[in-house]
Design a protein around this motif. Structure first.
Motif, short mmCIF file in Angstrom:
data_model
loop_
_atom_site.label_atom_id
_atom_site.label_comp_id
_atom_site.label_asym_id
_atom_site.label_seq_id
_atom_site.Cartn_x
_atom_site.Cartn_y
_atom_site.Cartn_z
N ASP A 193 -73.66 80.45 47.89
CA ASP A 193 -73.13 79.13 48.20
C ASP A 193 -71.75 79.01 47.55
O ASP A 193 -71.63 79.09 46.33
CB ASP A 193 -74.07 78.05 47.65
CG ASP A 193 -73.58 76.64 47.88
OD1 ASP A 193 -72.49 76.46 48.45
OD2 ASP A 193 -74.30 75.71 47.47
N TYR B 77 -76.32 81.07 36.62
CA TYR B 77 -77.00 81.14 37.91
C TYR B 77 -78.52 81.19 37.73
O TYR B 77 -79.26 80.45 38.37
CB TYR B 77 -76.52 82.38 38.67
CG TYR B 77 -77.36 82.72 39.87
CD1 TYR B 77 -77.36 81.89 40.98
CD2 TYR B 77 -78.15 83.85 39.89
CE1 TYR B 77 -78.13 82.20 42.08
CE2 TYR B 77 -78.92 84.16 40.99
CZ TYR B 77 -78.90 83.33 42.08
OH TYR B 77 -79.66 83.63 43.18
N CYS C 292 -74.90 83.97 44.42
CA CYS C 292 -75.71 82.77 44.74
C CYS C 292 -75.72 82.41 46.21
O CYS C 292 -76.62 81.71 46.66
CB CYS C 292 -75.24 81.58 43.92
SG CYS C 292 -73.64 80.93 44.40
N ARG D 241 -80.17 77.87 36.67
CA ARG D 241 -80.17 76.76 37.63
C ARG D 241 -81.45 76.71 38.44
O ARG D 241 -81.63 75.83 39.26
CB ARG D 241 -78.98 76.86 38.57
CG ARG D 241 -77.70 76.52 37.84
CD ARG D 241 -76.62 76.22 38.82
NE ARG D 241 -75.45 75.85 38.05
CZ ARG D 241 -74.75 74.76 38.28
NH1 ARG D 241 -75.09 73.95 39.25
NH2 ARG D 241 -73.71 74.47 37.56
N PHE E 232 -82.49 73.88 41.47
CA PHE E 232 -82.42 74.21 42.88
C PHE E 232 -83.61 75.08 43.27
O PHE E 232 -83.75 76.19 42.78
CB PHE E 232 -81.11 74.97 43.20
CG PHE E 232 -79.89 74.17 42.85
CD1 PHE E 232 -79.49 73.13 43.66
CD2 PHE E 232 -79.16 74.46 41.72
CE1 PHE E 232 -78.36 72.39 43.34
CE2 PHE E 232 -78.04 73.71 41.39
CZ PHE E 232 -77.65 72.68 42.20
N GLU F 75 -82.44 78.13 48.26
CA GLU F 75 -81.05 78.32 48.62
C GLU F 75 -80.97 79.06 49.95
O GLU F 75 -81.83 79.86 50.26
CB GLU F 75 -80.33 79.17 47.58
CG GLU F 75 -80.30 78.55 46.22
CD GLU F 75 -79.68 79.48 45.19
OE1 GLU F 75 -79.14 80.52 45.57
OE2 GLU F 75 -79.77 79.16 44.02
N LEU G 22 -71.62 76.16 44.88
CA LEU G 22 -72.34 76.52 43.67
C LEU G 22 -71.60 77.61 42.92
O LEU G 22 -71.54 77.60 41.69
CB LEU G 22 -73.77 76.97 44.00
CG LEU G 22 -74.63 77.43 42.83
CD1 LEU G 22 -74.74 76.35 41.76
CD2 LEU G 22 -76.00 77.86 43.33
N ASP H 34 -68.93 76.08 40.90
CA ASP H 34 -69.52 75.43 39.73
C ASP H 34 -69.91 76.45 38.66
O ASP H 34 -69.69 76.23 37.47
CB ASP H 34 -70.76 74.62 40.12
CG ASP H 34 -70.42 73.37 40.91
OD1 ASP H 34 -69.23 72.98 40.93
OD2 ASP H 34 -71.35 72.80 41.52
#
Length: 165
Positions: free
Chosen positions: A31, A71, A29, A74, A78, A81, A34, A37
């Motif tokens: 991040d 992922y 991802c 999401r 989002f 990114e 993230l 998470d």
């Protein structure tokens, strides 16, 4: 609300694999927050079904698939990114060099293409393993990887690099 006690085998799995799962999610991802998470969500989901999952031969694959699903799902929350310029530090290990331009290019790929590229070249999975992990055919993996690599090659040309700047 009742307290859930993790099976010993799940606790051992998390203690042994947590750092690797975080790195995998971070590369996926881009991040670190993230990624944490995603791993937490995936471990929560797999922890509740751990006794059933560990009876199968590949609980690692199940957990990674759950991270990928979290992922990919999401997307609704989002929209855009940006991959960080640097990977998180790993205690007791040397920093490995990375190409910042390549990280920026990877961030331009759609989620499915990025997932295939990360599984293929970061996790070193075969097309069959990727297909099994993503729940699709090998042909889909091949075509997705081909489109992703074509996008990356196009962006690496001098005119493509200028367009990104």
């Amino acid at each position: 609300m009742a307290r859930w006690d993790a099976p010993t085998s799940f606790d051992e799995y998390v203690r042994g694999r947590h750092a690797d799962l975080l790195r995998f999610a971070h590369v996926l991802c881009g991040d670190p927050h993230l990624a944490a998470d995603l791993v937490q969500d995936a471990l929560e989901r797999t922890g509740l079904a751990w006794r059933r999952i560990e009876r199968h031969d590949n609980p690692e694959g199940y957990v990674r698939r759950t991270i990928i699903n979290c992922y990919l799902n999401r997307r609704r929350r989002f929209w855009r990114e940006v991959l960080p310029g640097e990977l998180p530090e790993r205690p007791g290990s040397e920093q490995q060099p990375h190409d910042g331009e390549l990280w920026r290019l990877l961030a331009t790929l759609p989620r499915q293409q990025r997932a295939v590229i990360v599984l293929r070249y970061y996790e070193d999975m075969s097309e069959a393993q990727i297909a099994q992990t993503l729940g699709c055919s090998q042909g889909t993996v091949k075509s997705t990887a081909s489109r992703a690599m074509a996008k990356l090659r196009e962006a690496l040309t001098p005119s493509g690099l200028e367009a990104l700047r």
